[in-house]
Design a protein around this motif. Structure first.
Motif, PDB file in Angstrom:
ATOM      1  N   SER A   1     -42.546  -3.770 -51.036  1.00  0.00           N
ATOM      2  CA  SER A   1     -41.509  -4.802 -51.060  1.00  0.00           C
ATOM      3  C   SER A   1     -40.865  -4.988 -49.689  1.00  0.00           C
ATOM      4  CB  SER A   1     -40.447  -4.428 -52.100  1.00  0.00           C
ATOM      5  OG  SER A   1     -39.367  -5.331 -52.059  1.00  0.00           O
ATOM      6  N   LYS A   2     -40.616  -3.857 -49.026  1.00  0.00           N
ATOM      7  CA  LYS A   2     -39.912  -3.923 -47.738  1.00  0.00           C
ATOM      8  C   LYS A   2     -40.794  -4.538 -46.658  1.00  0.00           C
ATOM      9  CE  LYS A   2     -36.589  -1.191 -45.231  1.00  0.00           C
ATOM     10  NZ  LYS A   2     -35.828   0.081 -45.226  1.00  0.00           N
ATOM     11  N   VAL A   3     -42.044  -4.096 -46.575  1.00  0.00           N
ATOM     12  CA  VAL A   3     -42.912  -4.621 -45.512  1.00  0.00           C
ATOM     13  C   VAL A   3     -43.287  -6.074 -45.801  1.00  0.00           C
ATOM     14  CG1 VAL A   3     -43.810  -2.348 -44.915  1.00  0.00           C
ATOM     15  CG2 VAL A   3     -45.020  -3.721 -46.611  1.00  0.00           C
ATOM     16  N   PHE A   4     -43.342  -6.453 -47.059  1.00  0.00           N
ATOM     17  CA  PHE A   4     -43.607  -7.860 -47.386  1.00  0.00           C
ATOM     18  C   PHE A   4     -42.502  -8.762 -46.837  1.00  0.00           C
ATOM     19  CE2 PHE A   4     -42.809 -11.421 -50.341  1.00  0.00           C
ATOM     20  CZ  PHE A   4     -43.970 -12.140 -50.102  1.00  0.00           C
ATOM     21  N   GLU A   5     -41.245  -8.376 -47.085  1.00  0.00           N
ATOM     22  CA  GLU A   5     -40.124  -9.156 -46.561  1.00  0.00           C
ATOM     23  C   GLU A   5     -40.166  -9.198 -45.037  1.00  0.00           C
ATOM     24  OE1 GLU A   5     -36.597  -7.434 -48.111  1.00  0.00           O
ATOM     25  OE2 GLU A   5     -37.000  -8.012 -50.203  1.00  0.00           O
ATOM     26  N   PHE A   6     -40.513  -8.056 -44.442  1.00  0.00           N
ATOM     27  CA  PHE A   6     -40.540  -7.976 -42.976  1.00  0.00           C
ATOM     28  C   PHE A   6     -41.608  -8.902 -42.396  1.00  0.00           C
ATOM     29  CE2 PHE A   6     -42.528  -6.132 -39.206  1.00  0.00           C
ATOM     30  CZ  PHE A   6     -41.449  -6.070 -38.338  1.00  0.00           C
ATOM     31  N   ILE A   7     -42.829  -8.838 -42.950  1.00  0.00           N
ATOM     32  CA  ILE A   7     -43.934  -9.601 -42.373  1.00  0.00           C
ATOM     33  C   ILE A   7     -43.752 -11.089 -42.617  1.00  0.00           C
ATOM     34  CG2 ILE A   7     -45.596  -9.668 -44.286  1.00  0.00           C
ATOM     35  CD1 ILE A   7     -46.399  -8.676 -40.671  1.00  0.00           C
ATOM     36  N   VAL A   8     -43.151 -11.449 -43.763  1.00  0.00           N
ATOM     37  CA  VAL A   8     -42.901 -12.865 -44.050  1.00  0.00           C
ATOM     38  C   VAL A   8     -41.899 -13.441 -43.061  1.00  0.00           C
ATOM     39  CG1 VAL A   8     -41.839 -14.428 -45.722  1.00  0.00           C
ATOM     40  CG2 VAL A   8     -43.559 -12.788 -46.474  1.00  0.00           C
ATOM     41  N   GLN A   9     -40.896 -12.658 -42.686  1.00  0.00           N
ATOM     42  CA  GLN A   9     -39.934 -13.108 -41.672  1.00  0.00           C
ATOM     43  C   GLN A   9     -40.629 -13.358 -40.340  1.00  0.00           C
ATOM     44  OE1 GLN A   9     -36.833 -10.189 -41.492  1.00  0.00           O
ATOM     45  NE2 GLN A   9     -35.860 -10.849 -43.409  1.00  0.00           N
ATOM     46  N   LYS A  10     -41.563 -12.472 -39.993  1.00  0.00           N
ATOM     47  CA  LYS A  10     -42.297 -12.657 -38.740  1.00  0.00           C
ATOM     48  C   LYS A  10     -43.173 -13.910 -38.802  1.00  0.00           C
ATOM     49  CE  LYS A  10     -40.694  -8.935 -36.845  1.00  0.00           C
ATOM     50  NZ  LYS A  10     -39.692  -9.051 -35.757  1.00  0.00           N
ATOM     51  N   LEU A  11     -43.731 -14.167 -39.969  1.00  0.00           N
ATOM     52  CA  LEU A  11     -44.572 -15.358 -40.102  1.00  0.00           C
ATOM     53  C   LEU A  11     -43.747 -16.631 -40.021  1.00  0.00           C
ATOM     54  CD1 LEU A  11     -47.085 -14.305 -42.918  1.00  0.00           C
ATOM     55  CD2 LEU A  11     -47.386 -14.197 -40.450  1.00  0.00           C
ATOM     56  N   TYR A  12     -42.537 -16.610 -40.553  1.00  0.00           N
ATOM     57  CA  TYR A  12     -41.665 -17.781 -40.464  1.00  0.00           C
ATOM     58  C   TYR A  12     -41.320 -18.101 -39.014  1.00  0.00           C
ATOM     59  CZ  TYR A  12     -40.949 -18.074 -45.506  1.00  0.00           C
ATOM     60  OH  TYR A  12     -41.134 -18.239 -46.860  1.00  0.00           O
ATOM     61  N   ALA A  13     -41.307 -17.067 -38.157  1.00  0.00           N
ATOM     62  CA  ALA A  13     -41.014 -17.297 -36.739  1.00  0.00           C
ATOM     63  C   ALA A  13     -42.085 -18.163 -36.084  1.00  0.00           C
ATOM     64  CB  ALA A  13     -40.894 -15.962 -36.006  1.00  0.00           C
ATOM     65  N   LEU A  14     -43.305 -18.143 -36.662  1.00  0.00           N
ATOM     66  CA  LEU A  14     -44.384 -18.964 -36.110  1.00  0.00           C
ATOM     67  C   LEU A  14     -44.116 -20.451 -36.305  1.00  0.00           C
ATOM     68  CD1 LEU A  14     -47.437 -16.897 -37.417  1.00  0.00           C
ATOM     69  CD2 LEU A  14     -46.660 -17.021 -35.049  1.00  0.00           C
ATOM     70  N   ARG A  15     -43.293 -20.787 -37.286  1.00  0.00           N
ATOM     71  CA  ARG A  15     -43.048 -22.194 -37.592  1.00  0.00           C
ATOM     72  C   ARG A  15     -41.961 -22.810 -36.714  1.00  0.00           C
ATOM     73  NH1 ARG A  15     -43.317 -22.661 -44.227  1.00  0.00           N
ATOM     74  NH2 ARG A  15     -45.302 -21.555 -44.492  1.00  0.00           N
TER      75      ARG A  15
END
Length: 682
Positions: free
Chosen positions: A202-216
């Motif tokens: 759960s924690k790493v999912f939230e973390f990686i999704v935040q990083k992916l949003y930075a790409l946008r």
């Protein structure tokens, strides 16, 4: 010496005389009589003493010789010794047998001790193995409080990823090891490990999704964010792939969706910016055999008039192939300078950006996700955007030179991707190449048909100088030959040969519109010479096409020289070709007379210089290329000299001809001087 008498006084009962010599043999002392070491004193006394010995007396009484007795004694002693030795050996054998029995007992004891030692060693080894396995088991199955704290409350950083690796090992341990599944400890630990797994996922999912949003985010440098941020946390994705498959699929889909949209938007914006920089080169009416007067200048208002030559001439457009690996154009910089580019420059720039972006994304996907297939899902969007643009451009592209340059650009890009060892664009580049060739063939056939179906009357101009259609053809052919130098495309060479045959036919038709032979020949010579010059200036090997036009130039030059000389020295040439030839043959019935040649000689002497001057002016005005004109004039004057030389030889054979006409004959040296003089004027 006998000593038996010493016993003569013995007892009468002694019947057998005692003779010592019988027992001891003769004693010979001859050799030792004089010896100081031997003394016989006391011998008699010793003998007397021996006499009283029972053994000696017994021996003597039996009459036994001492040697035999001695042998017997020796045999007895030997027997006694043997018996003694045998007894001793028997005792030793008994002793050794006892030793052997004792040694066997000791060996058995040693073997028992050895077996006990090996058994103890094996037990010790097993205990150590059991201890190490138990220690590893305990280490792998226990959940340290520190690990729980980091997983639950820690931030996702390098320490967190190291803890994830430990958690991953523990999760794999309880899943794989059969021993663990049967242990009671698992019942206590497994729920805790499952809770930690869920929390970590759960924690790493939230973390990686935040990083992916930075790409946008707008103006984000995707490559830098991928290399400096995301790749540091690639184990997070690996952990999700192993212990959170559903979440991993969600992260994978989120990344694909994000990058698909981001890259599609980037390429769409870049293409729109490039379209503003496009310099339009050709339209459907820009064909080799189309009359320029039928195309209105106003219909070409979208590009400067000076660029019309770029339809056929390669010029500086070849530079795009020399700069194939240069960085892509930055549209706003080019737009600020109001610079326009032919489409092949924009094509190279777009595909250079595509290659660099695709290479970076392909390597990142392989490194970060461990899957190459993700790349193709991501680039489905960008490929679609580029295809949409290309499909709108290609049907309206009538620039054959630009199309061939684009084909060569694709080939160079394929080589670049091959050197990078990245296969992700292979199918796309092949598809673009396959779409370019039919379009090029179609536009090329349009040029070919424009020559075959050309309206000669509309194209004809009352001008003997090079025709613009032939210049178009020469530039167009030279450009394609140049672009084919390093490739040797046989199909292109075949098409160029078809084009050459069509332009030959059209040029002959144009030449025949001139009413006289001489302007027809001049027209052909000018066009052939111009074509050869353009093929040479292009720096390309003209091959068969250039050789073909050189042969045509040579044959038409000979025709023009004859026409030019006939115009000024027709009677002389006619005489040389007919009467002089008859004179040389033995079957001549009518000999040549002085009166017959006198008019020719006087006519030539009177106006040969003025005729040469007229020929010079005629050549100057007829031929656009002075070098070509010089060669033609030199050929004409040389041919004139040959004709006049034959006339002079004919006069020498006439009886009295030389003396009668000598004053009117022009010397060969004078004619040679004039030839050299006019040759120097060019």
């Amino acid at each position: 010496m006998k000593i038996g008498n010493s016993y003569g006084e013995a007892s009468d009962s002694q019947e057998i005389a005692f003779d010592l010599g019988v027992f001891v043999g003769d004693l010979n002392f001859e050799e030792d009589v004089s010896s100081d070491d031997i003394s016989l004193e006391g011998l008699q006394q010793e003998l007397e003493e021996c006499r009283n010995d029972d053994v000696v007396a017994n021996i003597l009484s039996k009459g036994t010789k001492l040697r035999e007795y001695t042998k017997g004694v020796e045999n007895n002693l030997r027997q006694v010794e043997l018996d003694s030795i045998q007894r001793i050996l028997s005792q030793m054998e008994t002793l050794l047998s006892g030793f052997q029995a004792e040694i066997g007992s000791i060996s058995s004891d040693i073997k028992i001790l050895q077996e006990k030692s090996m058994d103890m060693g094996l037990k010790l080894k097993n205990r150590k193995v059991a201890e190490s396995k138990l220690a590893k088991f305990v280490e792998d199955i226990i959940v340290p409080p520190r690990m729980v704290d980091i997983i639950v409350d820690g931030e996702v950083n390098e320490e967190y990823m190291r803890t994830l690796e430990i958690l991953s090992k523990k999760l794999k341990f309880i899943e794989v090891e059969h021993m663990v599944k049967t242990s009671k400890a698992l019942k206590d630990v497994q729920p805790e490990l499952e809770k930690l797994r869920q929390k970590a996922v759960s924690k790493v999912f939230e973390f990686i999704v935040q990083k992916l949003y930075a790409l946008r985010k707008p103006k984000t440098n995707i490559q830098i964010l991928q290399q400096s941020v995301l790749l540091k946390y690639k184990y997070v994705v690996c952990f999700l792939k192993e212990h959170g498959k559903e979440v991993y699929i969600e992260v994978r889909s989120a990344y694909i969706d994000t990058m698909n949209k981001v890259l599609s938007a980037h390429f769409r914006a870049y293409i729109q910016a490039l379209e503003k920089l496009q310099l339009y080169i050709a339209t459907s009416s820009d064909l080799i055999g189309v009359d320029t007067r039928s195309t209105s200048l106003f219909s070409r208002g979208r590009e400067p008039l000076k660029n019309r030559s770029a339809v056929y001439a390669l010029g500086e457009r070849i530079n795009v192939l020399k700069e194939i690996d240069q960085p892509a154009l930055i549209p706003h910089i080019a737009e600020a300078s109001s610079t326009k580019y032919p489409y092949e420059v924009l094509f190279r720039s777009l595909h250079k950006l595509l290659m660099d972006t695709a290479s970076s994304e392909y390597l990142f996907c392989d490194d970060f996700f461990g899957e190459e297939t993700i790349f193709y899902e991501i680039f489905a969007g960008p490929f679609s955007v580029i295809d949409e643009h290309f499909n709108s451009i290609l049907p309206n592209c009538f620039d054959a030179i630009g199309l061939m340059i684009m084909i060569r650009i694709i080939h160079q890009h394929q080589l670049i991707m091959s050197r990078r060892r990245i296969p992700c664009l292979d199918s796309y580049l092949d598809k673009v190449n396959i779409s370019l060739w039919p379009r090029f063939k179609m536009v090329f056939d349009m040029h070919l048909n424009s020559l075959r179906n050309a309206n000669v009357r509309a194209l004809w101009e009352d001008d003997i100088h090079p025709h613009y259609v032939m210049r178009r053809y020469a530039e167009f052919t030279s450009s394609l030959i140049h672009l084919n130098v390093e490739y040797g495309d046989g199909q292109l060479e075949l098409n160029l040969e078809r084009l050459r045959m069509a332009v030959d036919d059209m040029l002959i038709k144009l030449a025949k519109t001139f009413p006289k032979t001489k302007p027809q020949t001049v027209f052909l010579i000018n066009n052939y010479d111009m074509t050869i010059a353009i093929l040479k200036e292009a720096g390309a090997d003209g091959g068969k096409i250039q050789l073909h036009f050189e042969e045509l130039l040579k044959s038409n030059t000979a025709i023009f020289v004859e026409e030019l000389l006939l115009e000024h020295f027709g009677d002389l040439i006619k005489f040389v070709k007919t009467r002089a030839s008859e004179e040389l043959s033995s079957s001549s019935e009518r000999p040549i007379t002085v009166a017959e040649v006198e008019t020719l000689v006087k006519d030539f002497a009177g106006r040969w210089k003025s005729a040469i001057e007229l020929m010079h002016k005629d050549v100057i005005t007829s031929f656009s290329n002075f070098l070509c004109g010089m060669e033609i004039l030199r050929a004409a004057l040389t041919q004139q000299l040959l004709y006049y030389t034959r006339l002079s030889d004919c006069i020498k054979r006439i009886p009295g001809g030389s003396s009668a006409l000598n004053k009117d004959l022009v010397s060969i040296s004078s004619i040679m001087y004039e030839i050299r003089k006019y040759s120097r004027t060019f």
